[in-house]
Scaffold this motif. Sequence first.
Motif, PDB file in Angstrom:
ATOM      1  N   LEU A  34       0.832  -1.209   0.000  1.00 22.85           N
ATOM      2  CA  LEU A  34       0.000   0.000   0.000  1.00 22.85           C
ATOM      3  C   LEU A  34       0.865   1.257   0.000  1.00 22.85           C
ATOM      4  N   MET A  35       1.939   1.270   0.789  1.00 19.82           N
ATOM      5  CA  MET A  35       2.840   2.424   0.810  1.00 19.82           C
ATOM      6  C   MET A  35       3.559   2.581  -0.524  1.00 19.82           C
ATOM      7  N   SER A  36       3.975   1.468  -1.100  1.00 21.48           N
ATOM      8  CA  SER A  36       4.622   1.519  -2.420  1.00 21.48           C
ATOM      9  C   SER A  36       3.659   2.047  -3.473  1.00 21.48           C
ATOM     10  N   SER A  37       2.396   1.607  -3.388  1.00 20.66           N
ATOM     11  CA  SER A  37       1.375   2.081  -4.311  1.00 20.66           C
ATOM     12  C   SER A  37       1.169   3.584  -4.175  1.00 20.66           C
ATOM     13  N   LEU A  38       1.060   4.067  -2.933  1.00 24.53           N
ATOM     14  CA  LEU A  38       0.846   5.492  -2.688  1.00 24.53           C
ATOM     15  C   LEU A  38       2.003   6.326  -3.237  1.00 24.53           C
ATOM     16  N   LEU A  39       3.238   5.914  -2.941  1.00 23.47           N
ATOM     17  CA  LEU A  39       4.406   6.663  -3.403  1.00 23.47           C
ATOM     18  C   LEU A  39       4.525   6.619  -4.933  1.00 23.47           C
ATOM     19  N   SER A  40       4.211   5.468  -5.526  1.00 24.57           N
ATOM     20  CA  SER A  40       4.283   5.347  -6.985  1.00 24.57           C
ATOM     21  C   SER A  40       3.276   6.268  -7.665  1.00 24.57           C
ATOM     22  N   LEU A  41       2.061   6.315  -7.137  1.00 24.45           N
ATOM     23  CA  LEU A  41       1.031   7.179  -7.709  1.00 24.45           C
ATOM     24  C   LEU A  41       1.437   8.639  -7.648  1.00 24.45           C
ATOM     25  N   ILE A  42       1.967   9.066  -6.503  1.00 29.29           N
ATOM     26  CA  ILE A  42       2.303  10.486  -6.327  1.00 29.29           C
ATOM     27  C   ILE A  42       3.559  10.858  -7.112  1.00 29.29           C
ATOM     28  N   ILE A  43       4.631  10.078  -6.965  1.00 25.08           N
ATOM     29  CA  ILE A  43       5.899  10.408  -7.631  1.00 25.08           C
ATOM     30  C   ILE A  43       5.756  10.328  -9.148  1.00 25.08           C
ATOM     31  N   GLY A  44       5.139   9.248  -9.643  1.00 24.01           N
ATOM     32  CA  GLY A  44       4.985   9.095 -11.089  1.00 24.01           C
ATOM     33  C   GLY A  44       4.184  10.215 -11.721  1.00 24.01           C
ATOM     34  N   THR A  45       3.198  10.735 -10.997  1.00 20.88           N
ATOM     35  CA  THR A  45       2.352  11.803 -11.539  1.00 20.88           C
ATOM     36  C   THR A  45       3.015  13.163 -11.438  1.00 20.88           C
ATOM     37  N   VAL A  46       3.530  13.495 -10.256  1.00 20.73           N
ATOM     38  CA  VAL A  46       4.084  14.838 -10.032  1.00 20.73           C
ATOM     39  C   VAL A  46       5.348  15.068 -10.858  1.00 20.73           C
ATOM     40  N   ARG A 106      11.001  15.009 -22.432  1.00 18.16           N
ATOM     41  CA  ARG A 106      11.511  13.915 -23.264  1.00 18.16           C
ATOM     42  C   ARG A 106      10.480  12.788 -23.229  1.00 18.16           C
ATOM     43  N   ILE A 107      10.135  12.263 -24.406  1.00 17.48           N
ATOM     44  CA  ILE A 107       8.987  11.370 -24.534  1.00 17.48           C
ATOM     45  C   ILE A 107       9.190  10.057 -23.788  1.00 17.48           C
ATOM     46  N   LYS A 108      10.382   9.476 -23.842  1.00 24.28           N
ATOM     47  CA  LYS A 108      10.589   8.191 -23.161  1.00 24.28           C
ATOM     48  C   LYS A 108      10.660   8.359 -21.646  1.00 24.28           C
ATOM     49  N   ARG A 109      11.182   9.486 -21.178  1.00 32.26           N
ATOM     50  CA  ARG A 109      11.148   9.761 -19.743  1.00 32.26           C
ATOM     51  C   ARG A 109       9.704   9.950 -19.276  1.00 32.26           C
ATOM     52  N   LEU A 110       8.894  10.599 -20.105  1.00 32.80           N
ATOM     53  CA  LEU A 110       7.481  10.766 -19.771  1.00 32.80           C
ATOM     54  C   LEU A 110       6.795   9.415 -19.636  1.00 32.80           C
ATOM     55  N   PHE A 111       7.055   8.512 -20.570  1.00 32.29           N
ATOM     56  CA  PHE A 111       6.478   7.172 -20.492  1.00 32.29           C
ATOM     57  C   PHE A 111       7.006   6.414 -19.270  1.00 32.29           C
ATOM     58  N   ALA A 112       8.256   6.679 -18.877  1.00 38.01           N
ATOM     59  CA  ALA A 112       8.815   6.013 -17.705  1.00 38.01           C
ATOM     60  C   ALA A 112       8.074   6.436 -16.432  1.00 38.01           C
ATOM     61  N   TYR A 113       7.843   7.740 -16.262  1.00 41.46           N
ATOM     62  CA  TYR A 113       7.118   8.202 -15.074  1.00 41.46           C
ATOM     63  C   TYR A 113       5.640   7.824 -15.156  1.00 41.46           C
ATOM     64  N   SER A 114       5.111   7.755 -16.368  1.00 42.75           N
ATOM     65  CA  SER A 114       3.750   7.250 -16.543  1.00 42.75           C
ATOM     66  C   SER A 114       3.656   5.808 -16.064  1.00 42.75           C
ATOM     67  N   THR A 115       4.685   5.019 -16.361  1.00 40.68           N
ATOM     68  CA  THR A 115       4.718   3.632 -15.915  1.00 40.68           C
ATOM     69  C   THR A 115       4.738   3.544 -14.389  1.00 40.68           C
ATOM     70  N   ILE A 116       5.492   4.433 -13.741  1.00 42.75           N
ATOM     71  CA  ILE A 116       5.527   4.436 -12.273  1.00 42.75           C
ATOM     72  C   ILE A 116       4.133   4.682 -11.712  1.00 42.75           C
ATOM     73  N   SER A 117       3.405   5.619 -12.325  1.00 42.44           N
ATOM     74  CA  SER A 117       2.042   5.898 -11.879  1.00 42.44           C
ATOM     75  C   SER A 117       1.139   4.683 -12.068  1.00 42.44           C
ATOM     76  N   HIS A 118       1.288   3.997 -13.194  1.00 42.33           N
ATOM     77  CA  HIS A 118       0.472   2.801 -13.432  1.00 42.33           C
ATOM     78  C   HIS A 118       0.871   1.659 -12.499  1.00 42.33           C
ATOM     79  N   VAL A 119       2.142   1.597 -12.136  1.00 44.53           N
ATOM     80  CA  VAL A 119       2.583   0.589 -11.162  1.00 44.53           C
ATOM     81  C   VAL A 119       1.855   0.794  -9.840  1.00 44.53           C
ATOM     82  N   GLY A 120       1.541   2.054  -9.501  1.00 44.61           N
ATOM     83  CA  GLY A 120       0.762   2.320  -8.290  1.00 44.61           C
ATOM     84  C   GLY A 120      -0.585   1.623  -8.318  1.00 44.61           C
TER      85      GLY A 120
END
Length: 300
Positions: free
Chosen positions: A48-60, A67-81
């Motif tokens: 749950l903590m990993s999910s919360l941090l992934s949602l916030i960090i990946g979005t913010v 850069r398009i691939k970096r954007l997709f990388a942080y998008s992936t972090i948000s989806h991992v949440g």
Amino acid sequence: MDVYDAIPTIVTTFVAIIAKISIFILLLEIVYFTSNYFSEFNWTFGLLMSSLLSLIIGTVVGLTQFRIKRLFAYSTISHVGFILLALSITSIESIQAFIFYLMQYSLSNLNAFIILVTIGFSFYFYVTNNKEHKELLDKNNSPVQLINQLRGYFYVNPVLALSLAITIFSFAGIPPLVGFFAKQMVLSAALDSGYVFLSLVAILTSVVGGVYYLNVVKEIFFYKPEYKLNTLLNNKNLLASIYNNNTLVKNLKFNHNNIVMSSSISITISIITLITLLFMFMNKEWLSMGTILVQILFNS
């Protein structure tokens, strides 16, 4: 993030999809079997903590990317949440949502990267006066590196631009695309288990994350392209010959007007885009597949 951005786009596709599928399936098995056979292991709080941090960090952090691939990388972090949120609940409904989310996101991610590779190949026929684009490193392996390289691409190839837009809207969870139903399943399982706060965070981060997705769509559709056809191709013809048993059958002549995507790439993009777009009309097969996999897991 540096790995995503520095390696060739084709390799990034493999890293972004195959590696994540294997890791999450392994994590699912570890969580399920340790929770059932070793009562002292409790994964819920950590997930749950990993999910919360992934949602916030990946979005913010994704809001600041250009850069398009970096954007997709942080998008992936948000989806991992979202994926970790489904995994932390360990009910039949949540595991079904976990498997479905993983399947649909892998397909959408595959489509996005194939489209990026295809757009990159199409740039070889065009020139631009943009100094920033000319000075990009490793252009042969990663032709599309910046979001603003997609500026006005709708006027270059409308079909490919629409396919990318549909995939991006699916990432954002816009109904009635498949990404919306995946997020709905995860949020439904979370609310049924009483995780109201985390569900609200997931909804808010999805809304905020829509900003950087819409920025990509804006670049594609709402600007005129900076690209012009390479003047060397205006009167350039490519010659080809068809042979059958060492006998010349036909000579062919091509120019830039009839150079198109290969059939394998166009068919792959078309199928995945149609699945993303028309999921609501053929959802029974996908949901049944997820249900069968969950029943096998819980009955083993």
